[in-house]
Design an enzyme around this catalytic site. Structure first.
Site, mmCIF file in Angstrom:
data_model
loop_
_atom_site.group_PDB
_atom_site.id
_atom_site.type_symbol
_atom_site.label_atom_id
_atom_site.label_comp_id
_atom_site.label_asym_id
_atom_site.label_seq_id
_atom_site.Cartn_x
_atom_site.Cartn_y
_atom_site.Cartn_z
ATOM 1 N N GLY A 85 4.095 -38.480 15.356
ATOM 2 C CA GLY A 85 5.404 -38.835 14.810
ATOM 3 C C GLY A 85 6.564 -38.349 15.652
ATOM 4 O O GLY A 85 7.644 -38.079 15.131
ATOM 5 N N CYS A 121 6.007 -46.726 20.475
ATOM 6 C CA CYS A 121 5.206 -45.831 19.658
ATOM 7 C C CYS A 121 4.957 -46.452 18.290
ATOM 8 O O CYS A 121 5.896 -46.839 17.599
ATOM 9 C CB CYS A 121 5.896 -44.495 19.498
ATOM 10 S SG CYS A 121 4.855 -43.374 18.580
ATOM 11 N N ASN A 142 1.172 -48.037 25.761
ATOM 12 C CA ASN A 142 1.055 -46.943 24.793
ATOM 13 C C ASN A 142 -0.293 -47.037 24.064
ATOM 14 O O ASN A 142 -1.138 -47.864 24.405
ATOM 15 C CB ASN A 142 2.226 -47.002 23.807
ATOM 16 C CG ASN A 142 2.612 -45.609 23.328
ATOM 17 O OD1 ASN A 142 1.751 -44.814 22.946
ATOM 18 N ND2 ASN A 142 3.893 -45.306 23.337
ATOM 19 N N THR A 143 -0.471 -46.219 23.047
ATOM 20 C CA THR A 143 -1.703 -46.233 22.250
ATOM 21 C C THR A 143 -1.834 -47.557 21.493
ATOM 22 O O THR A 143 -0.840 -48.218 21.197
ATOM 23 C CB THR A 143 -1.682 -45.083 21.225
ATOM 24 O OG1 THR A 143 -0.436 -45.119 20.544
ATOM 25 C CG2 THR A 143 -1.859 -43.735 21.888
ATOM 26 N N GLY A 156 -7.548 -42.587 24.726
ATOM 27 C CA GLY A 156 -8.816 -42.112 25.273
ATOM 28 C C GLY A 156 -9.683 -43.241 25.820
ATOM 29 O O GLY A 156 -9.289 -44.419 25.805
ATOM 30 N N GLY A 213 -4.016 -45.317 29.720
ATOM 31 C CA GLY A 213 -5.022 -45.651 28.711
ATOM 32 C C GLY A 213 -6.417 -45.232 29.140
ATOM 33 O O GLY A 213 -7.094 -45.950 29.870
ATOM 34 N N GLY A 214 -6.825 -44.049 28.700
ATOM 35 C CA GLY A 214 -8.222 -43.654 28.812
ATOM 36 C C GLY A 214 -8.720 -43.211 30.167
ATOM 37 O O GLY A 214 -9.934 -43.113 30.365
ATOM 38 N N THR A 224 -5.075 -38.181 27.015
ATOM 39 C CA THR A 224 -6.239 -37.651 26.306
ATOM 40 C C THR A 224 -7.252 -37.060 27.294
ATOM 41 O O THR A 224 -7.929 -36.086 26.970
ATOM 42 C CB THR A 224 -6.875 -38.775 25.461
ATOM 43 O OG1 THR A 224 -5.835 -39.378 24.675
ATOM 44 C CG2 THR A 224 -7.939 -38.236 24.529
HETATM 45 C C1 LIG Z 1 -1.117 -36.607 20.787
HETATM 46 C C2 LIG Z 1 -0.391 -37.680 21.522
HETATM 47 C C3 LIG Z 1 1.008 -37.689 21.542
HETATM 48 C C4 LIG Z 1 1.698 -38.698 22.215
HETATM 49 N N1 LIG Z 1 3.073 -38.693 22.244
HETATM 50 C C5 LIG Z 1 3.743 -39.661 22.940
HETATM 51 C C6 LIG Z 1 5.173 -39.635 23.038
HETATM 52 O O1 LIG Z 1 5.848 -38.737 22.520
HETATM 53 N N2 LIG Z 1 5.788 -40.642 23.713
HETATM 54 C C7 LIG Z 1 5.066 -41.646 24.334
HETATM 55 O O2 LIG Z 1 5.667 -42.528 24.970
HETATM 56 N N3 LIG Z 1 3.715 -41.668 24.284
HETATM 57 C C8 LIG Z 1 3.043 -40.702 23.608
HETATM 58 N N4 LIG Z 1 1.668 -40.726 23.561
HETATM 59 C C9 LIG Z 1 0.929 -41.786 24.276
HETATM 60 C C10 LIG Z 1 0.405 -41.303 25.623
HETATM 61 O O3 LIG Z 1 1.461 -40.944 26.488
HETATM 62 C C11 LIG Z 1 -0.473 -42.365 26.315
HETATM 63 O O4 LIG Z 1 0.324 -43.491 26.621
HETATM 64 C C12 LIG Z 1 -1.638 -42.806 25.443
HETATM 65 O O5 LIG Z 1 -2.234 -41.694 24.804
HETATM 66 C C13 LIG Z 1 -2.728 -43.560 26.230
HETATM 67 O O6 LIG Z 1 -3.205 -42.772 27.294
HETATM 68 P P1 LIG Z 1 -4.515 -41.828 27.225
HETATM 69 O O7 LIG Z 1 -5.654 -42.671 26.730
HETATM 70 O O8 LIG Z 1 -4.679 -41.361 28.654
HETATM 71 O O9 LIG Z 1 -4.193 -40.699 26.284
HETATM 72 C C14 LIG Z 1 0.965 -39.724 22.893
HETATM 73 C C15 LIG Z 1 -0.450 -39.693 22.869
HETATM 74 C C16 LIG Z 1 -1.125 -38.695 22.212
HETATM 75 C C17 LIG Z 1 -2.636 -38.687 22.218
#
Ligand SMILES: Cc1cc2nc3c(=O)[nH]c(=O)nc-3n(C[C@H](O)[C@H](O)[C@H](O)COP(=O)(O)O)c2cc1C
Length: 329
Positions: free
Chosen positions: A93, A151, A213-214, A238, A264-265, A287
């Site tokens: 959040g 987000c 993003n996620t 992840g 992403g992952g 992640t």
């Molecule tokens: C716990 C958590 C907090 C995150 N907070 C933000 C954020 O504040 N702003 C943002 O743009 N992305 C945020 N993300 C997204 C990550 O920056 C990233 O884009 C996303 O997790 C996909 O990459 P990954 O699979 O390498 O984690 C967050 C992700 C996680 C897991």
């Protein structure tokens, strides 16, 4: 860049990459929300130096800060994370201490971090994004901003900026009017054709794109018949999302020419290579740092070994994907 001499060792292969005015020592970038404001990782790497040669925050070419908003935000109710198959579901959040605290306490320390810093911005309105960018441009010299337009956790009247072309355009063009810093728009994966959103973002003034993003996801507690996180849905990150985001990076590469930061992952050298080959200039690790905080050292070493083995430079590798491959003898 390396690659010309057969006798060259892997160490001779440069991992330097440019994103506009940002010259990064490695294409790896700590993703927003997963490295806080860098301090813990800086200390972790310093403390691990004896055990692992080369351990330093500079193994990450840059970090992206946790989102910064005008006012402090408390974030969502707990629990905020749940495991998913090969991934993580979160609904943090956008908790953050707000702009005043960022300027007074965090910005001075970030300037000493030992790697480049990209500030992630979030707002509930286009006006808030523009105000943040304007104040940060006047009061700090961070070279780049990443706009968190995507987000899925925080809703403003049900709206996510990155899921509506007019809202996306409005935020980016308002921010563009008030800053000349390198502007990275972070796109949402959950749209029909991300290529259209990429084009709109660039037309509105984005210098680069973070893809993505996620992904919106859900995990259900079957005994309580509720969500396993404090909100019904959250964002999946992840390894689970990597092949999905890979296809988005490929699509965006076809749609626009600006630099792409894949997100992403990515956890292993293989993952980063895949993203670079399909056309990303840099790869964010989020992640993956929680799975293995030391993965940047291993990935950088693996990238150099790959470049040495293929006798190519990083520049030659980026975007070298061949759409049509003859698999015959
Ligand atoms: C716990 C958590 C907090 C995150 N907070 C933000 C954020 O504040 N702003 C943002 O743009 N992305 C945020 N993300 C997204 C990550 O920056 C990233 O884009 C996303 O997790 C996909 O990459 P990954 O699979 O390498 O984690 C967050 C992700 C996680 C897991």
């Amino acid at each position: 860049m390396g690659g010309s001499s057969a006798a060259q060792t892997a160490e001779g292969f440069s991992l330097e990459v440019s994103l506009g005015p940002l010259r990064l020592s490695s294409p790896l970038i700590g993703a927003s929300g997963c490295v806080a404001f860098g301090e813990e990782y800086r200390r972790l790497y310093e403390n691990s130096r004896q055990a692992m040669e080369g351990s330093s925050i500079a193994q990450l070419g840059a970090i992206v800060t946790k989102a910064v908003s005008l006012k402090p935000r408390g974030g969502n109710p707990p629990p905020r994370v749940a495991e998913t198959p090969a991934g993580l579901l979160n609904s943090i959040g956008l908790q953050n201490p707000g702009l005043d605290h960022f300027l007074a306490e965090l910005a001075p320390r970030l300037s000493q971090l030992g790697t480049k810093v990209i500030v992630n911005l979030v707002g509930d309105t286009a006006q808030e994004f523009a105000e943040l960018a304007s104040i940060l441009s006047q009061k700090t010299d961070f070279p780049a901003f990443e706009l968190d337009l995507s987000c899925p956790n925080v809703e403003e009247g049900g709206r996510s900026f990155a899921m509506s072309l007019p809202s996306l355009r409005e935020v980016i063009s308002r921010v563009r009017q008030v800053t000349d810093r390198f502007l990275i728009a972070k796109l949402a994966p959950n749209v029909c054709d991300i290529g259209e959103f990429a084009q709109a973002a660039v037309e509105a003034g984005a210098d680069a794109l973070t893809v993505a993003n996620t992904w919106i996801g859900m995990v259900v507690d079957v005994e309580r018949r509720t969500s396993r996180i404090g909100r019904t849905t959250g964002g999946v990150s992840g390894p689970a999302i990597r092949p999905l985001t890979m296809a988005l990076v490929h699509r965006v590469r076809q749609a626009v020419r600006v630099p792409i930061l894949a997100s992403g992952g990515a956890v292993r050298t293989q993952d980063v290579l895949e993203y670079l080959i399909v056309g990303a200039s840099a790869v964010q690790i989020g992640t993956g740092l929680w799975i293995d905080p030391m993965c940047p050292l291993k990935i950088n070493r693996g990238l150099r070994e790959y470049l040495a083995r293929h006798r190519m430079s990083l520049g030659e590798l980026i975007g070298s994907f061949q759409a049509e491959v003859s698999r015959g003898g």
